[in-house]
Design a protein around this motif. Structure first.
Motif, PDB file in Angstrom:
ATOM      1  N   GLU A 173      -8.988-102.146  46.187  1.00 14.16           N
ATOM      2  CA  GLU A 173      -8.721-101.320  47.351  1.00 14.16           C
ATOM      3  C   GLU A 173      -9.331 -99.937  47.162  1.00 14.16           C
ATOM      4  O   GLU A 173      -9.506 -99.462  46.043  1.00 14.16           O
ATOM      5  CB  GLU A 173      -7.217-101.223  47.573  1.00 14.16           C
ATOM      6  N   ASP A 174      -9.614 -99.298  48.308  1.00  6.11           N
ATOM      7  CA  ASP A 174     -10.295 -98.003  48.264  1.00  6.11           C
ATOM      8  C   ASP A 174      -9.504 -96.968  47.465  1.00  6.11           C
ATOM      9  O   ASP A 174     -10.088 -96.176  46.712  1.00  6.11           O
ATOM     10  CB  ASP A 174     -10.534 -97.483  49.689  1.00  6.11           C
ATOM     11  N   HIS A 175      -8.184 -96.965  47.623  1.00  8.34           N
ATOM     12  CA  HIS A 175      -7.397 -95.939  46.916  1.00  8.34           C
ATOM     13  C   HIS A 175      -7.393 -96.187  45.412  1.00  8.34           C
ATOM     14  O   HIS A 175      -7.275 -95.254  44.620  1.00  8.34           O
ATOM     15  CB  HIS A 175      -5.973 -95.857  47.468  1.00  8.34           C
ATOM     16  N   GLU A 176      -7.543 -97.445  44.991  1.00 10.26           N
ATOM     17  CA  GLU A 176      -7.641 -97.743  43.564  1.00 10.26           C
ATOM     18  C   GLU A 176      -8.969 -97.239  42.997  1.00 10.26           C
ATOM     19  O   GLU A 176      -9.010 -96.661  41.906  1.00 10.26           O
ATOM     20  CB  GLU A 176      -7.506 -99.251  43.342  1.00 10.26           C
ATOM     21  N   ILE A 177     -10.023 -97.440  43.739  1.00 12.50           N
ATOM     22  CA  ILE A 177     -11.342 -96.943  43.330  1.00 12.50           C
ATOM     23  C   ILE A 177     -11.331 -95.417  43.271  1.00 12.50           C
ATOM     24  O   ILE A 177     -11.874 -94.801  42.343  1.00 12.50           O
ATOM     25  CB  ILE A 177     -12.432 -97.451  44.296  1.00 12.50           C
ATOM     26  N   GLU A 178     -10.671 -94.803  44.262  1.00 14.45           N
ATOM     27  CA  GLU A 178     -10.587 -93.340  44.277  1.00 14.45           C
ATOM     28  C   GLU A 178      -9.827 -92.827  43.053  1.00 14.45           C
ATOM     29  O   GLU A 178     -10.200 -91.807  42.462  1.00 14.45           O
ATOM     30  CB  GLU A 178      -9.895 -92.864  45.554  1.00 14.45           C
ATOM     31  N   LEU A 179      -8.779 -93.535  42.653  1.00 16.92           N
ATOM     32  CA  LEU A 179      -8.026 -93.127  41.476  1.00 16.92           C
ATOM     33  C   LEU A 179      -8.907 -93.131  40.236  1.00 16.92           C
ATOM     34  O   LEU A 179      -8.890 -92.177  39.442  1.00 16.92           O
ATOM     35  CB  LEU A 179      -6.831 -94.053  41.267  1.00 16.92           C
ATOM     36  N   VAL A 180      -9.674 -94.174  40.052  1.00 19.64           N
ATOM     37  CA  VAL A 180     -10.566 -94.255  38.892  1.00 19.64           C
ATOM     38  C   VAL A 180     -11.586 -93.116  38.933  1.00 19.64           C
ATOM     39  O   VAL A 180     -11.901 -92.504  37.903  1.00 19.64           O
ATOM     40  CB  VAL A 180     -11.256 -95.633  38.844  1.00 19.64           C
ATOM     41  N   GLN A 181     -12.090 -92.803  40.111  1.00 20.70           N
ATOM     42  CA  GLN A 181     -13.039 -91.695  40.239  1.00 20.70           C
ATOM     43  C   GLN A 181     -12.380 -90.376  39.853  1.00 20.70           C
ATOM     44  O   GLN A 181     -13.005 -89.528  39.201  1.00 20.70           O
ATOM     45  CB  GLN A 181     -13.582 -91.648  41.668  1.00 20.70           C
ATOM     46  N   GLU A 182     -11.124 -90.195  40.264  1.00 22.07           N
ATOM     47  CA  GLU A 182     -10.403 -88.971  39.890  1.00 22.07           C
ATOM     48  C   GLU A 182     -10.222 -88.880  38.374  1.00 22.07           C
ATOM     49  O   GLU A 182     -10.372 -87.814  37.773  1.00 22.07           O
ATOM     50  CB  GLU A 182      -9.036 -88.935  40.578  1.00 22.07           C
ATOM     51  N   LEU A 183      -9.894 -90.001  37.747  1.00 20.25           N
ATOM     52  CA  LEU A 183      -9.732 -90.000  36.295  1.00 20.25           C
ATOM     53  C   LEU A 183     -11.047 -89.675  35.596  1.00 20.25           C
ATOM     54  O   LEU A 183     -11.073 -88.930  34.609  1.00 20.25           O
ATOM     55  CB  LEU A 183      -9.208 -91.367  35.831  1.00 20.25           C
ATOM     56  N   LYS A 184     -12.125 -90.199  36.116  1.00 16.33           N
ATOM     57  CA  LYS A 184     -13.434 -89.900  35.526  1.00 16.33           C
ATOM     58  C   LYS A 184     -13.782 -88.426  35.698  1.00 16.33           C
ATOM     59  O   LYS A 184     -14.319 -87.798  34.777  1.00 16.33           O
ATOM     60  CB  LYS A 184     -14.504 -90.788  36.154  1.00 16.33           C
ATOM     61  N   ARG A 185     -13.481 -87.857  36.861  1.00 20.17           N
ATOM     62  CA  ARG A 185     -13.744 -86.434  37.074  1.00 20.17           C
ATOM     63  C   ARG A 185     -12.929 -85.575  36.106  1.00 20.17           C
ATOM     64  O   ARG A 185     -13.354 -84.479  35.733  1.00 20.17           O
ATOM     65  CB  ARG A 185     -13.435 -86.042  38.523  1.00 20.17           C
ATOM     66  N   ALA A 186     -11.774 -86.084  35.724  1.00 19.20           N
ATOM     67  CA  ALA A 186     -10.911 -85.343  34.797  1.00 19.20           C
ATOM     68  C   ALA A 186     -11.359 -85.500  33.348  1.00 19.20           C
ATOM     69  O   ALA A 186     -10.794 -84.868  32.449  1.00 19.20           O
ATOM     70  CB  ALA A 186      -9.465 -85.806  34.950  1.00 19.20           C
ATOM     71  N   GLY A 187     -12.348 -86.359  33.106  1.00 18.68           N
ATOM     72  CA  GLY A 187     -12.874 -86.508  31.754  1.00 18.68           C
ATOM     73  C   GLY A 187     -12.451 -87.770  31.036  1.00 18.68           C
ATOM     74  O   GLY A 187     -12.741 -87.936  29.851  1.00 18.68           O
TER      75      GLY A 187
END
Length: 319
Positions: A173-187
């Motif tokens: 789901e889109d919100h799951e993909i967004e979560l992973v992107q947020e985690l990656k942005r956080a390092g």
């Protein structure tokens, strides 16, 4: 995203600090009012192994104590809640704090080491979507508001559903993909998986091999590899676990031993959570880690004497 983190231990502080610093809306839920007050005043300090300090301003995130969960809206605004308590603290907290809102809809990601808690959470929180998270990040809390990032790892997240539900499933789901992107942005190195059962049991055996031995010998993770005798006992625990998994039909993927060794190397200076519990005089998670393998062995008729002994030795340290 709006992320609520339940538990301000080592991993809770690490993820909260890095996510808040990267721009996420973060709320940290603390067990104690005292820690909540310290975080509101001091913020979060993250120390990397090379000595670099990251000071996260207290205005970059919100802090609340558990006793305010209901009156503050029960995290109704959260995109995700991260459950970052140790296994032995889940039952009481979930029953008293979360369960009154079990028929509301929430997304809960569980970061625990052992097994059995996901089924119990499904019972207590029937309308919540439950995810499992497997992380090999190394973290050691150095004060109520500071944490040492002792080793970089990978965070794998997946929705816990019956196996049949995943047949042919390849998308998220889109919100799951967004979560992973947020985690990656956080390092963080992060990814989604539809094979969380396998990941859970890989992580379980990794913890069953590493954590109790570091606690018994009072050594950091990397020191397990410093002598043939230590590696030999690791291998014995590993082989017993594999025999149990094969008897139970539990998938564990490829090169699990190599992965365990690589985690020891990548978190070489890290103090395992079990060693930290022993040193601080707290009850450990051994009953949910090595104890889970003992229970599986009994169920499927596989002898696991090393895991039985390790469980007894560590439980004998519990005060």
């Amino acid at each position: 995203m709006n992320i609520h983190i339940i538990g301000a231990g080592s991993l809770g502080l690490l993820y909260a600090g890095k996510l808040a610093a990267s721009g996420c809306r973060v709320t940290v839920w603390c067990r104690s009012v005292e820690q909540a007050g310290k975080l509101r005043g001091a913020g979060i300090t993250i120390e990397e192994t090379e000595g670099k300090l990251q000071n996260v301003d207290p205005n970059a995130f919100s802090v609340r104590s558990w006793d305010a969960f209901a009156e503050s809206g029960a995290a109704a605004d959260a995109d995700y809640l991260f459950l970052m308590l140790k296994q032995q603290g889940i039952e009481e907290m979930a029953r008293e704090v979360l369960a009154p809102f079990g028929h509301h809809r929430r997304n809960l990601i569980c970061f625990q080491n052992g097994t059995g808690h996901l089924e119990r959470l499904r019972e207590l929180l029937p309308m919540w979507t439950i995810y499992a998270a497997i992380t090999t990040e190394g973290a050691k809390r150095t004060s109520s508001s500071s944490v040492l990032h002792a080793g970089h790892g990978t965070t794998t997240i997946g929705k816990m559903m019956p196996a049949a539900s995943f047949i042919g499933a390849t998308s998220h789901e889109d919100h799951e993909i967004e979560l992973v992107q947020e985690l990656k942005r956080a390092g963080f190195e992060a990814l989604l998986s539809n094979e969380m059962d396998e990941m859970i049991y890989r992580k379980l055996l990794m913890n069953a091999v590493i954590n109790p031995l570091t606690a018994l010998w009072r050594i950091p993770n990397g020191a397990l590899l410093s002598s043939p005798e230590r590696v030999g006992l690791m291998e014995q625990l590993y082989r017993e676990g594999i025999l149990v998994y094969e008897a139970a039909g539990i998938p564990y993927g490829n090169k699990l031993w190599e992965w365990i060794v690589s985690v020891c190397q990548s978190t070489s200076g890290n103090t395992s959570s079990m060693l930290k519990d022993v040193m601080d005089g707290r009850t450990t998670e051994v009953a949910w880690i090595n104890g889970s393998i003992v229970q599986l062995g009994r169920k499927y008729g596989v002898s696991v004497p090393k895991h039985e002994l390790i469980t007894q030795l560590i439980e004998g340290m519990n005060l």
